[in-house]
Enzyme design. Structure first.
Site, PDB file in Angstrom:
ATOM      1  CB  SER A  94      -0.669  -0.066   1.105  1.00 45.08           C
ATOM      2  OG  SER A  94       0.181   0.135   1.960  1.00 45.08           O
ATOM      3  N   GLY A  95       2.576   1.165   0.441  1.00 42.96           N
ATOM      4  CA  GLY A  95       2.829   2.356   0.621  1.00 42.96           C
ATOM      5  C   GLY A  95       3.463   2.474   1.791  1.00 42.96           C
ATOM      6  N   GLY A  96       2.526   2.620   2.421  1.00 39.15           N
ATOM      7  CA  GLY A  96       2.038   2.631   4.249  1.00 39.15           C
ATOM      8  C   GLY A  96       3.384   2.307   4.599  1.00 39.15           C
ATOM      9  CG  PHE A  97       6.889  -0.756   5.391  1.00 42.69           C
ATOM     10  CD1 PHE A  97       6.450  -1.641   6.866  1.00 42.69           C
ATOM     11  CD2 PHE A  97       7.806  -1.504   5.530  1.00 42.69           C
ATOM     12  CE1 PHE A  97       7.759  -2.403   7.558  1.00 42.69           C
ATOM     13  CE2 PHE A  97       9.572  -2.253   5.587  1.00 42.69           C
ATOM     14  CZ  PHE A  97       8.655  -2.203   6.923  1.00 42.69           C
ATOM     15  CG  ASP A 147      -1.050  -1.244   7.299  1.00 42.71           C
ATOM     16  OD1 ASP A 147      -0.174  -0.857   6.039  1.00 42.71           O
ATOM     17  OD2 ASP A 147      -0.217  -2.184   7.549  1.00 42.71           O
ATOM     18  CD  GLN A 190       0.289  -3.579  11.217  1.00 44.00           C
ATOM     19  OE1 GLN A 190       0.100  -3.786  12.326  1.00 44.00           O
ATOM     20  NE2 GLN A 190       0.683  -3.796  10.352  1.00 44.00           N
ATOM     21  N   GLY A 217       2.999  -6.381  10.665  1.00 39.90           N
ATOM     22  CA  GLY A 217       3.683  -5.224  12.032  1.00 39.90           C
ATOM     23  C   GLY A 217       4.319  -6.405  12.456  1.00 39.90           C
ATOM     24  CG  ASP A 267       6.490  -9.649   1.428  1.00 43.42           C
ATOM     25  OD1 ASP A 267       5.967  -9.190   2.322  1.00 43.42           O
ATOM     26  OD2 ASP A 267       7.854  -8.778   1.131  1.00 43.42           O
ATOM     27  CB  CYS A 310      24.844 -24.479  -8.283  1.00 45.35           C
ATOM     28  SG  CYS A 310      24.548 -23.114  -6.576  1.00 45.35           S
ATOM     29  CG  HIS A 336      22.240 -19.974  -4.932  1.00 48.25           C
ATOM     30  ND1 HIS A 336      21.959 -21.026  -4.844  1.00 48.25           N
ATOM     31  CD2 HIS A 336      22.104 -19.780  -3.534  1.00 48.25           C
ATOM     32  CE1 HIS A 336      22.327 -21.928  -3.849  1.00 48.25           C
ATOM     33  NE2 HIS A 336      22.377 -20.867  -2.973  1.00 48.25           N
TER      34      HIS A 336
HETATM   35 ZN   LIG Z   1      22.173 -22.188  -6.950  1.00 47.19          ZN
END
Ligand SMILES: [Zn+2]
Length: 378
Positions: A94-97, A147, A190, A217, A267, A310, A336
């Site tokens: 949302s941009g809030g963080f 939020d 929250q 949060g 994420d 790898c 990787h």
């Molecule tokens: Zn790897």
């Protein structure tokens, strides 16, 4: 409904959920890790590489795209998917963080937040309606409610006021969201470490019937056991038929511990950020490829990994590139690390399918070194 969740099965050993989230740009398997593409790019990776490594959904940051290039330009390009040539699912925050974490000059009011642009210093204002407008222009499959994300630790009284404001803002987000047919809006629970406030927040938000819910949060500096305890009492408050997203979490141990507590989506910038610093996640713990001991080490980063990096490049070569600040080195380490987490989530899903996520956790933690005293977090 733009977003639907299909529960495939629950792990008999742990209660973890195996599922699938359906979006206007395809479906993704859960539990799933979402690589972060802050400025409509996962730094150093092409969308083709993301697809090749098995990414099914990526995240992009509303705050950053609002400032650069501006949501109107993204909209004119046909939305984020066509602007960046990524045909899988996208989630925007949302941009809030960012407003709360990047800007030190901010003033929170009922209407929204006044703050200064962290690049130009220009005065800006973000509100629930504005956050919805920008995200509607960006056109991601999943959008997040605006939020307030208080720092850790926060006093109970402040947190209570903040939770109540976040609930009022969530209602305004629902009102302001103009594309519910093709963009799903998630609510954010929250309440910090306070069980009573998490319950209040969950009650308020689930009564508004969002197509998915995030636990916000957390991962804001609290110890791991606090995060796990909060998840223990928060995820049971969320509806079974909706996806659950733990925001800002991307260390291997927390991904497993989150999945174990019924979380479906994660994420974090961690894997990509540390990759650009030459730090790699491997099946035997973290590896700092800059270290002198790798100068003549011609083995792959992780002998148990079958990723592009790898299979083709050695520690010695990658160390040389990273130390010389060669872009290609950062591409190889980023590839990787993302592959490592995406594969970890595949293994988590397999373990849920076979009702043995608890055993998998033990084995993984043992091999990674999380069980050793003074183990690093990742
Ligand atoms: Zn790897």
């Amino acid at each position: 409904m733009a977003i639907t969740y299909e529960l495939i099965k629950t792990c008999k050993q742990t209660g973890a959920r195996l599922g699938r989230v359906h979006t206007p740009h395809g479906s993704f398997d859960t539990p799933m890790f979402m690589p972060v593409g802050t400025l409509a790019t996962v730094k150093t990776m092409s969308p083709e590489e993301l697809e090749q490594m098995g990414a099914q959904i990526i995240l992009s940051n509303t705050y950053h795209l609002w400032l650069r290039p501006g949501e109107d330009i993204v909209e004119e390009a046909g939305g984020l998917h066509s602007f960046m040539n990524w045909n899988g699912s996208i989630l925007t925050d949302s941009g809030g963080f960012q407003v709360f974490s990047l800007s030190d000059l901010r003033q929170i009011e009922e209407e929204g937040v006044h703050f200064r642009n962290h690049i130009s210093g220009e005065k800006l204002f973000l509100s629930p309606e504005k956050a919805m407008h920008i995200q509607n222009s960006l056109g991601a499959d999943i959008m997040m409610a605006f939020d307030e994300c208080p720092p850790y630790p926060a006093e109970y009284d402040y947190m209570k006021k903040s939770v109540e404001r976040t609930s009022r803002w969530a209602e305004r987000c629902l009102e302001g969201h103009k594309r519910p047919h093709d963009q799903g809006l998630f609510g954010i629970i929250q309440g910090g470490e306070y069980e009573e406030l998490r319950r209040q927040s969950a009650q308020d938000l689930t009564s508004m019937d969002f197509p998915g819910y995030a636990v916000g949060g957390l991962s804001v500096g609290e110890p791991k056991d606090v995060m796990n305890r909060v998840l223990d009492f928060t995820t049971p408050l969320l509806p079974d038929k909706k996806p659950r997203y733990l925001m800002g979490v991307g260390s291997p141990d927390s991904l497993i511990d989150g999945a174990l507590r019924g979380i479906d989506m994660f994420d974090c910038v961690l894997p990509t950020r540390i990759a650009r610093n030459g730090t790699l996640m491997t099946s035997k713990g973290r590896l700092v490829v800059r270290n002198a001991k790798f100068a003549r080490d011609f083995r792959p980063i992780d002998e148990d990994c079958d990723c592009h990096t790898c299979r083709n490049y050695s520690r010695a070569y990658i160390r040389h590139l990273v130390k010389a600040n060669e872009t290609f080195g950062f591409r190889l380490t980023t590839y990787h690390n993302l592959y490592f987490l995406l594969k970890l989530m595949r293994r988590v899903r397999e373990a849920i399918r076979e009702d043995r996520l608890g055993d998998f956790r033990e084995e993984f933690f043992e091999q990674y070194g999380f069980n050793r005293p003074n183990a690093k977090n990742f």
